[in-house]
Structures are given as structure tokens and as C-alpha cells.
Design a protein around this motif. Structure first.
Motif, PDB file in Angstrom:
ATOM      1  N   GLN A  74       0.815  -1.211   0.000  1.00  0.00           N
ATOM      2  CA  GLN A  74       0.000   0.000   0.000  1.00  0.00           C
ATOM      3  C   GLN A  74       0.849   1.263   0.000  1.00  0.00           C
ATOM      4  O   GLN A  74       0.527   2.247  -0.670  1.00  0.00           O
ATOM      5  CB  GLN A  74      -0.917   0.007   1.225  1.00  0.00           C
ATOM      6  N   TYR A  75       1.932   1.246   0.781  1.00  0.00           N
ATOM      7  CA  TYR A  75       2.738   2.452   0.953  1.00  0.00           C
ATOM      8  C   TYR A  75       4.052   2.407   0.177  1.00  0.00           C
ATOM      9  O   TYR A  75       4.890   3.291   0.330  1.00  0.00           O
ATOM     10  CB  TYR A  75       3.022   2.675   2.436  1.00  0.00           C
ATOM     11  N   SER A  76       4.249   1.366  -0.646  1.00  0.00           N
ATOM     12  CA  SER A  76       5.496   1.210  -1.411  1.00  0.00           C
ATOM     13  C   SER A  76       6.709   1.330  -0.498  1.00  0.00           C
ATOM     14  O   SER A  76       7.678   2.038  -0.794  1.00  0.00           O
ATOM     15  CB  SER A  76       5.572   2.246  -2.543  1.00  0.00           C
ATOM     16  N   ASP A  77       6.658   0.610   0.614  1.00  0.00           N
ATOM     17  CA  ASP A  77       7.688   0.724   1.638  1.00  0.00           C
ATOM     18  C   ASP A  77       8.357  -0.627   1.863  1.00  0.00           C
ATOM     19  O   ASP A  77       7.703  -1.673   1.790  1.00  0.00           O
ATOM     20  CB  ASP A  77       7.055   1.202   2.947  1.00  0.00           C
ATOM     21  N   VAL A  78       9.655  -0.623   2.128  1.00  0.00           N
ATOM     22  CA  VAL A  78      10.366  -1.839   2.516  1.00  0.00           C
ATOM     23  C   VAL A  78      10.100  -2.093   3.992  1.00  0.00           C
ATOM     24  O   VAL A  78      10.371  -1.236   4.835  1.00  0.00           O
ATOM     25  CB  VAL A  78      11.879  -1.704   2.269  1.00  0.00           C
ATOM     26  N   LEU A  79       9.558  -3.267   4.309  1.00  0.00           N
ATOM     27  CA  LEU A  79       9.220  -3.602   5.690  1.00  0.00           C
ATOM     28  C   LEU A  79       9.801  -4.962   6.056  1.00  0.00           C
ATOM     29  O   LEU A  79       9.902  -5.851   5.206  1.00  0.00           O
ATOM     30  CB  LEU A  79       7.703  -3.639   5.883  1.00  0.00           C
ATOM     31  N   PRO A  80      10.176  -5.141   7.334  1.00  0.00           N
ATOM     32  CA  PRO A  80      10.706  -6.441   7.753  1.00  0.00           C
ATOM     33  C   PRO A  80       9.612  -7.494   7.771  1.00  0.00           C
ATOM     34  O   PRO A  80       8.478  -7.227   8.176  1.00  0.00           O
ATOM     35  CB  PRO A  80      11.243  -6.166   9.158  1.00  0.00           C
ATOM     36  N   PHE A  89      17.723 -12.609   8.034  1.00  0.00           N
ATOM     37  CA  PHE A  89      16.822 -11.459   8.054  1.00  0.00           C
ATOM     38  C   PHE A  89      15.962 -11.491   6.794  1.00  0.00           C
ATOM     39  O   PHE A  89      16.446 -11.860   5.720  1.00  0.00           O
ATOM     40  CB  PHE A  89      17.626 -10.158   8.111  1.00  0.00           C
ATOM     41  N   GLU A  90      14.694 -11.086   6.936  1.00  0.00           N
ATOM     42  CA  GLU A  90      13.777 -11.119   5.798  1.00  0.00           C
ATOM     43  C   GLU A  90      13.034  -9.795   5.674  1.00  0.00           C
ATOM     44  O   GLU A  90      12.709  -9.162   6.683  1.00  0.00           O
ATOM     45  CB  GLU A  90      12.775 -12.271   5.943  1.00  0.00           C
ATOM     46  N   TRP A  91      12.751  -9.412   4.417  1.00  0.00           N
ATOM     47  CA  TRP A  91      12.056  -8.151   4.158  1.00  0.00           C
ATOM     48  C   TRP A  91      11.033  -8.331   3.045  1.00  0.00           C
ATOM     49  O   TRP A  91      11.172  -9.199   2.174  1.00  0.00           O
ATOM     50  CB  TRP A  91      13.047  -7.063   3.718  1.00  0.00           C
ATOM     51  N   TRP A  92      10.021  -7.470   3.085  1.00  0.00           N
ATOM     52  CA  TRP A  92       9.084  -7.303   1.976  1.00  0.00           C
ATOM     53  C   TRP A  92       9.524  -6.086   1.181  1.00  0.00           C
ATOM     54  O   TRP A  92       9.658  -4.991   1.734  1.00  0.00           O
ATOM     55  CB  TRP A  92       7.665  -7.095   2.490  1.00  0.00           C
ATOM     56  N   VAL A  93       9.742  -6.260  -0.119  1.00  0.00           N
ATOM     57  CA  VAL A  93      10.238  -5.175  -0.971  1.00  0.00           C
ATOM     58  C   VAL A  93       9.267  -4.983  -2.134  1.00  0.00           C
ATOM     59  O   VAL A  93       8.980  -5.935  -2.868  1.00  0.00           O
ATOM     60  CB  VAL A  93      11.644  -5.492  -1.521  1.00  0.00           C
ATOM     61  N   PRO A  94       8.734  -3.768  -2.334  1.00  0.00           N
ATOM     62  CA  PRO A  94       7.760  -3.536  -3.410  1.00  0.00           C
ATOM     63  C   PRO A  94       8.359  -3.738  -4.799  1.00  0.00           C
ATOM     64  O   PRO A  94       9.535  -3.448  -5.043  1.00  0.00           O
ATOM     65  CB  PRO A  94       7.343  -2.073  -3.208  1.00  0.00           C
ATOM     66  N   GLY A 412      18.436   2.015   5.874  1.00  0.00           N
ATOM     67  CA  GLY A 412      18.825   0.626   5.700  1.00  0.00           C
ATOM     68  C   GLY A 412      17.726  -0.292   6.151  1.00  0.00           C
ATOM     69  O   GLY A 412      16.691   0.148   6.641  1.00  0.00           O
ATOM     70  N   PRO A 413      17.904  -1.583   5.985  1.00  0.00           N
ATOM     71  CA  PRO A 413      16.874  -2.531   6.375  1.00  0.00           C
ATOM     72  C   PRO A 413      16.601  -2.470   7.865  1.00  0.00           C
ATOM     73  O   PRO A 413      17.485  -2.184   8.664  1.00  0.00           O
ATOM     74  CB  PRO A 413      17.482  -3.891   5.981  1.00  0.00           C
TER      75      PRO A 413
END
Length: 415
Positions: A74-80, A89-94, A412-413
Motif C-alpha cells: 500500500q505504501y510502497s515501503d520496505v518492511l521487515p 533477516f527477511e524483508w518485503w520489498v515492493p 537501511g533494512p
């Protein structure tokens, strides 16, 4: 990593992308890359290529509302993402096609630093470009973004439309339309030509395949005339001529055809039997742009077509829409209405939502107001004139959910 994936993509079907992306990413220190694409209505994120690509480790579908990956989308944001434990470590990347949101990747790595974030964003950008390049020839991608069967008219319309979001330093554009799987006569259009931005919205008579054919013909005639140098009146006349030739007064199309000069802020438009454009200024007040309408295209009623003009201020938003937006109503209830429509846009913009997300929520609000079933196509096209400057694109990035310094704007992440 990126060079290997790009090289492999030239002769690779879309089904191989998840496995190949993970393979190439491992060379850069990532453990795994999982790809999700947004469904047509942007309600859910769907796993690309199914569980066979990830050994069944990941959910096949994620909801946009109320989830961490949904918020990243929704916000085009990188989130853990949820911690994988240990040193992983894991992230959601648009995934973005320009500023058009097409999905997410879930990335896992053994590092948590700024360089990792940079590599993740570069990988996401390349994966998005590959997905877009494969869409015209991939039934896998076409089926993956569908949550229900699509009508013949909708099949035609979606393949004609431009991306639903575009932005540069001068202008930002976003559009939305429903019912996504049963649209018939509504189409929107925009195109950039030097300092000029061309905008159009058409609403064809009827709610069937014939309406879809009329809308497609109108859009094709409009594009053809525009690219041959016709002015706004000439473009609308070309649409009418095409409809008369094919349907001999039996079908008609209403519409707004407009051109914005981004160097001066001058908006010119013609109204062919359609709802007038709306301008939202300072996120506080709205006005409907008055212009004597000509007759609907295809009726040949002989009414004159007038090109009108308005000087915009930087930050003004021009809204084109079809009657399915404002005339949606509950059985026996009141229409959604123009006031509710504009108030929704103003209120959600004030809340800091990216405009593509505001339009996604607007369409859902219209659907909910109509108890999930629209009687007519509902389409909205919103264009903000940011100003005459060609760079930097800071405002456009904020408008669409991006911010300077990369997705999410952080350093950074985040663990």
C-alpha cells in the motif's frame, strides 16, 4: 547478480523467474527470493508460479488489508518480514513498474546493512521490469492476477489501457476502474508528449460486449487522431466519425478529452456529453470546470464542440470520472454522490495516503456502498500538475508513495 538475471531473462518464460531470481540472488549473498503479484483489484498478493517454486514454504495468497506485506504494498515501503531466526533477516520489498505497484518480493539474507537494502531494491526493480516485459506473452501472469473469471469485454479493455499510475517531476497520474472483471464501456487514457500531457476518459453506451467494442474503437480513433496532430476538437470528431462509420448512429460514447501544458499549467479540454472535470485546489475546495458540452460522439446531432481552457496552479488535481462513481447507490438508497466522492479524495489525501492507494480505497468504498455489485462501470482518472520543472521528482515520488533516497526512505533494512 543483476547482470546474470538480466542475461537469463531474454530467453526465459515467466514461470522460471522465481527460481532463476533466487539462483542469481544467492550469488550476492541472499538466501531466497519469493515473488508475489497483486491481483487485478489489488485486494491480494498472489504467489508467482505456485508452491512448486518454493517447496510449499510460503502462502499462496496474502491479503492487502491488515497484513505487513499488504502495508508494504500500500505504501510502497520496505518492511521487515517475520524473523526467520538465527542470523537470517527477511524483508518485503515492493515491485514497481515506474510508479505502478505490481507486487512484492520477500527477500531473505544473512546481512542487515545499507548495502543489503540497496541490493534488494535493485533486484526488485529488475524483477519488476522482467515481469512487465513478459506480461504480453505470458498466460501464467495473466491468470495469476485474476481472482475470478473475466468477461470478454473486460479482456479487451484491460489490454488497451495504460498503466494505472504514472509520475515524473511535472505531473502525477493515477486511475482506477471497476467492476474489474466485468468492465465493458469505460476506458481511460493518458500519454506524455514533451511538455504536453494528454488525458481522456470515455463511457460507451451499454454494459455488454458491444459497449466494450465501442469503447475500444473510441480509444483507438482518439489515439490515431492525436498522433497525427489533430487538436482536441479534431480528436473528438475522429472518434465520432469512426463510430458513425461502424455503427451508423446505433452506438454512442461520451467523454472528456484534455491536454495539460506542464510548462504553463494551461488545461484545455472538450466535453462530449460527459460529466465535467473537477479541480481540487489546496486540498480544501473543489470546482467543476464549466464548458458547453457537445453531443455524445456517434450521435451526429450537429451541436458545436467547444475547446475550453483553465489556468491551473501547481498542486491542482484534475479529476475525470464516469457516472458509475457518483451514481452508485444502495437499493432504495441515495447515490454515492459528487460531494461524497470529492470529500473522500480530499480526506484521504490529507491523511498522507499515496494517491494510488486513495483510489484503490475509493473504488472499494463505492463497491461497498453498492453492496458489492455495481450496475455501471465506475472509472476515475486523477492528474496532479506538480509544476513546470523537469527535476527533481521529489513531489511525484511522495505523491505515489515513493520518497527520496529509495523505497521507504530509510537508511537501511529494519530488523
Amino acid at each position: 547478480m543483476l547482470a546474470d538475471l538480466l542475461r537469463a531473462s531474454h530467453c526465459m518464460p515467466a514461470e522460471m523467474l522465481p527460481a532463476k531470481a533466487s539462483e542469481c540472488a544467492r550469488a550476492a549473498g541472499f538466501h531466497q527470493v519469493v515473488i508475489y503479484v497483486a491481483d487485478l483489484q489489488r485486494n491480494s498478493l498472489r504467489l508467482l508460479a505456485g508452491d512448486e517454486a518454493t517447496g510449499g514454504q510460503h502462502e499462496a495468497e496474502l491479503h492487502v488489508e491488515g497484513t505487513v506485506p499488504g502495508r508494504a504494498y500500500q505504501y510502497s515501503d520496505v518492511l521487515p518480514a517475520a524473523s526467520a531466526g538465527g542470523d537470517v533477516f527477511e524483508w518485503w520489498v515492493p515491485l514497481l513498474d515506474g510508479t505502478e505497484r505490481i507486487g512484492l518480493i520477500r527477500v531473505s539474507a544473512g546481512r542487515n546493512d545499507a548495502a543489503t537494502r540497496t541490493d534488494m531494491e535493485a533486484l526488485a526493480a529488475l524483477i519488476a521490469l522482467i515481469i512487465v516485459s513478459k506480461r504480453p506473452t505470458s498466460d501464467e501472469l495473466a491468470k495469476r492476477v485474476r481472482a475470478q473469471p473475466m468477461s470478454l469485454a473486460a479482456e479487451m479493455q484491460w489490454n488497451l489501457l495504460p498503466p494505472r499510475t504514472y509520475a515524473d517531476a511535472r505531473v502525477a497520474i493515477s486511475a482506477s476502474l471497476e467492476p474489474a472483471y466485468k468492465i465493458s464501456g469505460d476506458v481511460f487514457e493518458y500519454a506524455v508528449d514533451g511538455p504536453l500531457v494528454h488525458l481522456a476518459i470515455f463511457d460507451a453506451m451499454g454494459h455488454d460486449t458491444a459497449a466494450g467494442l465501442s469503447g475500444a474503437l473510441a480509444l483507438g480513433a482518439y489515439r490515431n487522431a492525436r498522433r497525427q496532430g489533430a487538436d482536441l476538437v479534431g480528436r473528438s470528431d475522429a472518434v465520432e466519425a469512426a463510430l458513425l462509420e461502424q455503427y451508423d448512429h446505433q452506438r454512442y460514447v461520451t467523454g472528456i478529452l484534455a491536454t495539460l501544458d506542464t510548462g504553463t499549467g494551461v488545461l484545455q479540454w472538450v466535453n462530449r456529453g460527459h460529466h465535467p472535470p473537477i479541480v481540487i485546489r489546496d486540498n480544501r475546495w473543489t470546482t467543476r470546470l464549466a464548458c458547453t458540452p457537445g453531443h455524445p460522439m456517434g450521435t451526429d446531432l450537429g451541436l458545436p464542440t467547444t475547446a475550453c481552457q483553465e489556468h491551473l496552479q501547481p498542486g491542482d488535481r484534475v479529476v475525470l470520472y464516469t457516472d458509475g462513481i457518483t451514481e452508485a447507490r444502495r437499493p432504495g438508497g441515495r447515490e454515492f454522490g459528487i460531494e461524497r466522492f470529492t470529500d473522500f479524495l480530499i480526506r484521504h489525501h490529507a491523511d498522507g495516503l499515496p494517491v494510488p492507494e486513495t483510489l484503490r480505497r475509493l473504488i472499494h468504498a463505492v463497491l461497498e456502498y453498492h453492496e458489492g455489485r455495481l450496475q455501471d462501470d465506475a472509472t476515475v482518472l486523477l492528474c496532479e500538475w506538480i509544476g513546470p520543472h523537469t527535476e527533481p521528482a521529489t513531489v511525484a515520488a511522495e505523491w505515489t508513495g515513493l520518497v527520496p533516497g529509495g523505497l521507504g526512505g530509510g537508511a537501511g533494512p529494519r530488523p
